[in-house]
Enzyme design. Structure first.
Site, mmCIF file in Angstrom:
data_model
loop_
_atom_site.group_PDB
_atom_site.id
_atom_site.type_symbol
_atom_site.label_atom_id
_atom_site.label_comp_id
_atom_site.label_asym_id
_atom_site.label_seq_id
_atom_site.Cartn_x
_atom_site.Cartn_y
_atom_site.Cartn_z
ATOM 1 N N TYR A 121 -2.613 6.176 -0.065
ATOM 2 C CA TYR A 121 -3.942 5.479 0.517
ATOM 3 C C TYR A 121 -5.028 6.676 0.358
ATOM 4 O O TYR A 121 -6.037 6.398 -0.477
ATOM 5 C CB TYR A 121 -3.781 5.221 2.064
ATOM 6 C CG TYR A 121 -2.877 4.071 2.156
ATOM 7 C CD1 TYR A 121 -3.064 2.721 1.799
ATOM 8 C CD2 TYR A 121 -1.690 4.384 2.827
ATOM 9 C CE1 TYR A 121 -2.087 1.715 2.035
ATOM 10 C CE2 TYR A 121 -0.757 3.455 3.156
ATOM 11 C CZ TYR A 121 -0.841 2.400 2.568
ATOM 12 O OH TYR A 121 0.018 1.145 2.683
ATOM 13 N N LYS A 145 10.932 -22.841 5.854
ATOM 14 C CA LYS A 145 12.344 -22.070 6.148
ATOM 15 C C LYS A 145 13.555 -22.901 6.596
ATOM 16 O O LYS A 145 14.628 -22.392 6.428
ATOM 17 C CB LYS A 145 11.789 -21.176 7.349
ATOM 18 C CG LYS A 145 10.925 -20.087 7.208
ATOM 19 C CD LYS A 145 10.711 -19.136 8.546
ATOM 20 C CE LYS A 145 10.220 -19.885 9.576
ATOM 21 N NZ LYS A 145 10.041 -18.966 10.791
ATOM 22 N N HIS A 167 -5.864 -0.442 4.814
ATOM 23 C CA HIS A 167 -4.397 -0.386 5.014
ATOM 24 C C HIS A 167 -4.096 1.023 5.513
ATOM 25 O O HIS A 167 -2.705 0.831 5.820
ATOM 26 C CB HIS A 167 -4.004 -0.727 3.620
ATOM 27 C CG HIS A 167 -2.577 -1.498 3.653
ATOM 28 N ND1 HIS A 167 -1.511 -1.025 4.521
ATOM 29 C CD2 HIS A 167 -2.045 -2.237 2.709
ATOM 30 C CE1 HIS A 167 -0.487 -1.837 4.278
ATOM 31 N NE2 HIS A 167 -0.845 -2.718 3.225
ATOM 32 N N PRO A 199 -6.094 -5.738 2.699
ATOM 33 C CA PRO A 199 -5.528 -7.132 2.616
ATOM 34 C C PRO A 199 -6.487 -8.013 3.590
ATOM 35 O O PRO A 199 -7.088 -7.404 4.184
ATOM 36 C CB PRO A 199 -4.179 -7.194 3.016
ATOM 37 C CG PRO A 199 -3.444 -5.654 3.410
ATOM 38 C CD PRO A 199 -4.936 -4.913 3.237
ATOM 39 N N SER A 227 18.600 -16.409 3.578
ATOM 40 C CA SER A 227 17.403 -15.921 3.912
ATOM 41 C C SER A 227 16.272 -16.475 3.375
ATOM 42 O O SER A 227 16.120 -16.370 1.859
ATOM 43 C CB SER A 227 17.149 -14.308 3.484
ATOM 44 O OG SER A 227 16.038 -13.779 3.593
ATOM 45 N N PRO A 228 15.192 -17.315 4.190
ATOM 46 C CA PRO A 228 14.195 -17.610 3.508
ATOM 47 C C PRO A 228 13.463 -16.800 2.389
ATOM 48 O O PRO A 228 12.744 -17.054 1.476
ATOM 49 C CB PRO A 228 13.046 -18.097 4.737
ATOM 50 C CG PRO A 228 14.012 -18.366 5.690
ATOM 51 C CD PRO A 228 15.346 -17.136 5.508
ATOM 52 N N SER A 256 4.785 -9.500 -1.080
ATOM 53 C CA SER A 256 5.116 -8.971 0.537
ATOM 54 C C SER A 256 5.273 -10.557 1.396
ATOM 55 O O SER A 256 4.562 -11.380 1.168
ATOM 56 C CB SER A 256 4.124 -8.416 1.187
ATOM 57 O OG SER A 256 4.136 -8.107 2.454
ATOM 58 N N GLN A 257 6.308 -10.538 2.258
ATOM 59 C CA GLN A 257 6.492 -11.548 3.372
ATOM 60 C C GLN A 257 5.785 -10.962 4.400
ATOM 61 O O GLN A 257 6.021 -9.916 5.070
ATOM 62 C CB GLN A 257 7.796 -12.050 3.393
ATOM 63 C CG GLN A 257 8.048 -12.750 4.670
ATOM 64 C CD GLN A 257 9.329 -13.230 5.164
ATOM 65 O OE1 GLN A 257 9.817 -14.262 4.499
ATOM 66 N NE2 GLN A 257 10.007 -12.392 5.796
ATOM 67 N N SER A 315 7.695 -4.925 0.070
ATOM 68 C CA SER A 315 7.815 -3.974 1.030
ATOM 69 C C SER A 315 8.967 -4.294 2.219
ATOM 70 O O SER A 315 9.241 -5.298 2.423
ATOM 71 C CB SER A 315 6.413 -3.919 1.937
ATOM 72 O OG SER A 315 6.217 -5.178 2.269
ATOM 73 N N LYS A 349 22.176 -21.386 5.194
ATOM 74 C CA LYS A 349 22.694 -20.003 5.639
ATOM 75 C C LYS A 349 22.049 -18.899 4.673
ATOM 76 O O LYS A 349 22.733 -18.103 4.499
ATOM 77 C CB LYS A 349 24.028 -19.882 5.896
ATOM 78 C CG LYS A 349 24.580 -20.767 7.096
ATOM 79 C CD LYS A 349 26.075 -20.431 7.412
ATOM 80 C CE LYS A 349 26.661 -21.199 8.699
ATOM 81 N NZ LYS A 349 26.410 -22.952 8.634
#
Length: 628
Positions: free
Chosen positions: A112, A424, A348, A125, A433-434, A556-557, A459, A431
């Site tokens: 950064y 989701k 950020h 963001p 992971s989304p 990124s989620q 991330s 079963k």
């Protein structure tokens, strides 16, 4: 194969939503925060050979056989007994013993504060919130007042150290980032920036800044007895600000903060030579947060509206619109448009997305509360307008910033989509992971466009460690490559796609969460070499290392209870920035790219992502769940 692939692509670690206490039940727990922080484990330094072996595995689908063989030789030399790698590893281990977190300071600086591109698009963001139900100035003021009160309500928990500790997998997470996002600001430098925080000193900040028509105002948000202003009080103060800022021919001083950091650093040094300017800038920097009351943007269809609001949050739309109605160095800027567009942009450096989204969830919920009966109004002083003396040199800097911002606005292509077919619920019913499901879909969409796979960044949270930030989950592997190749290969059968256990690297998620991922470790070894003033090891000068760090997919989620989506720019000129928020029955996506790159197309990749998700769902439905 699909089921295993989906279960094994590493997922980021969104913060577990906090159960927020009611303001009336808040009581300060002395030293609670410090005691919690001290109980967290330190970030480990992974074993050297383990990282190097995993590094080679990451490169396998990304580089040619010849390049990979060359890198193998460099890695063997680097890890030989008594070699440079062992020496740097021991230096990192000594650093880890001495510090709370061997990585956090280095990461703040390199990721950064030493990053010299503009924070706008390249770093900060934006968050697009659901459209508010107002269409006029009074509605804008009322919503902004509620929003401000909601942030202050959240701030009470931070001030009293009663913010509920978050847990993941039964383990507590580091809460430090929550204590860095208010009353903080980035300060430009000629070669390196700094971050200041005014929340914890002897005289913590009690004001916010409000900007309207490019003019900045100080709004004190606490009464003389220390209680926060009510929504009605804030509304009345915002009305005063709006009426005092009708003149629109003011210079957009805030647009200076959108510049390349070296350019802004020089302009900043010149700006604060004037005493009045310096005091005004310091007041903005010390404020708890900033609220931007935006002019309405051009009308658009529902689909174009989502894109339009995304660019409004990311950069303001250009010098003709709201880009000057910002102070982009401020950690938190909430944006409320006169047409109902709402969101925020955050600088950020102090924090990742999950703490920001927890704050957003709290604030949005607060704005929906029914209003209490109005109490008698105590007259409040007029909010102070911040003055700036604009010299010809500063005027020249502003004009240059306008031009550069408009070029950036034209270059950024962004697509915001709401995928309505499922959310989701579908991967969870198998079963899976989304997040893993979406990551595989991204791999498939990219492969269909370019017929190759690419270096992919997602991330991973390190908040289970003291002062933890992030590491990198690498979704691209030989297994993901085989899967995306097989999806469109007519000679492959469904059975082959679902073949059990083809050496799927399902530990990648765990490695990221447990501090065993490779990217930050390799960075630490490189920075240790720089600190030791030794020659740079050849593995860091190798073409393969540059390929590994060239993230064509930066993803990124960032999950939230609120039906919103975060957006950001690509990490590289020929790449994409992709963020997603999986809701129960739909998924919010943002996809960005640069128009200046002929090879990228945000709309095309977004369409390809939708198709990939549907194709993967159809494949799942062809096989009974018992076989998965």
């Amino acid at each position: 194969m699909l089921a295993l692939c989906l279960r094994t692509v590493a997922a980021s670690a969104p913060a577990v939503p906090s159960r927020l206490l009611k303001p009336g039940s808040l009581k300060k727990v002395v030293f609670r925060y410090l005691a919690h922080q001290d109980s967290l484990p330190k970030l480990p330094v992974p074993p050297l050979r383990q990282t190097c072996e995993r590094y080679l595995a990451v490169l396998e689908p990304l580089v040619s056989a010849e390049e990979l063989e060359h890198t193998r030789r460099l890695v063997a030399e680097f890890t030989m007994s008594g070699g440079v790698g062992e020496r740097l590893q021991k230096g990192l281990e000594r650093r880890a013993r001495k510090m709370d977190n061997w990585l956090s300071d280095w990461w703040l600086q390199t990721a950064y504060l030493e990053f010299r591109m503009p924070v706008v698009v390249y770093s900060s963001p934006g968050v697009v919130l659901p459209r508010a139900e107002f269409h006029d100035r009074q509605g804008q003021m009322r919503y902004a007042a509620k929003l401000i009160a909601g942030v202050l309500d959240f701030k009470t928990m931070i001030d009293n150290e009663t913010l509920p500790v978050e847990f993941l997998g039964g383990k507590p997470l580091c809460m430090n980032q929550y204590y860095q996002i208010l009353s903080s600001c980035r300060i430009p430098g000629l070669k390196r920036d700094a971050v200041v925080n005014h929340a914890h000193g002897k005289a913590p900040s009690t004001h916010i800044t409000v900007v309207h028509n490019y003019q900045f105002f100080v709004l004190d948000v606490y009464n003389s007895d220390g209680t926060p202003l009510t929504v009605d009080q804030i509304y009345m103060q915002l009305e005063k600000i709006w009426n005092s800022s009708l003149q629109t021919n003011k210079e957009p001083i805030g647009i200076l903060t959108s510049q390349h950091r070296n350019t802004w650093g020089k302009a900043y040094a010149n700006l604060i030579k004037d005493k009045t300017n310096k005091e005004s800038v310091r007041t903005i920097q010390k404020s708890i947060f900033t609220v931007c009351l935006d002019a309405p943007m051009p009308r658009a269809s529902d689909e174009m509206y989502r894109r339009r609001v995304a660019v409004q949050m990311l950069h303001g739309g250009g010098s003709r619109w709201n880009s000057g109605n910002r102070w982009f160095d401020k950690t938190l800027q909430f944006i409320v448009g006169e047409d109902g567009s709402c969101g925020l942009i955050y600088e950020h450096a102090p924090a990742e997305g999950p703490p920001i989204m927890s704050l957003v969830d709290h604030v949005v919920k607060y704005t929906k509360k029914s209003e209490v009966v109005r109490a008698p109004m105590i007259p409040l002083p007029m909010p102070q307008k911040l003055r700036f003396n604009i010299t010809p040199e500063i005027k020249k800097d502003i004009e240059k910033a306008k031009q550069n911002m408009n070029i950036l606005v034209q270059d950024l292509d962004i697509k915001v989509i709401v995928f309505l077919h499922f959310g989701k619920n579908v991967p969870k019913s198998y079963k899976m992971s989304p997040d893993a499901f979406i990551q595989v879909a991204l791999q498939l969409a990219y492969f269909r466009m370019y017929h190759v796979c690419c270096s992919t960044y997602e991330s991973a949270s390190l908040r289970m460690f003291r002062l933890g930030r992030t590491d990198t989950i690498r979704s691209t592997s030989m297994d993901s490559l085989r899967f995306v190749q097989a999806m469109d290969d007519p000679t492959r059968t469904v059975g082959w796609l679902q073949h059990p256990r083809r050496n799927i690297s399902w530990h990648f998620e765990l490695r990221g969460l447990k501090g065993q991922a490779i990217d930050r470790h390799l960075l630490g070894l490189k920075l240790q070499a720089i600190e030791d003033l030794t020659s740079m090891p050849e593995i860091f000068m190798d073409t393969s290392y540059a390929v590994a760090l060239h993230y064509n997919l930066s993803t990124s989620q960032v999950s939230a209870k609120t039906d919103c989506v975060m957006c950001f720019g690509p990490a590289v000129p020929d790449g994409y920035g992709i963020c997603y928020n999986p809701m129960e029955k739909h998924i919010n996506f943002s996809v960005s790219a640069f128009n200046s790159c002929a090879e990228t197309n945000a709309t095309k990749l977004a369409q390809g992502l939708e198709e990939a998700l549907l194709d993967m769902r159809d494949l799942l439905q062809q096989t009974p769940k018992a076989r998965l």
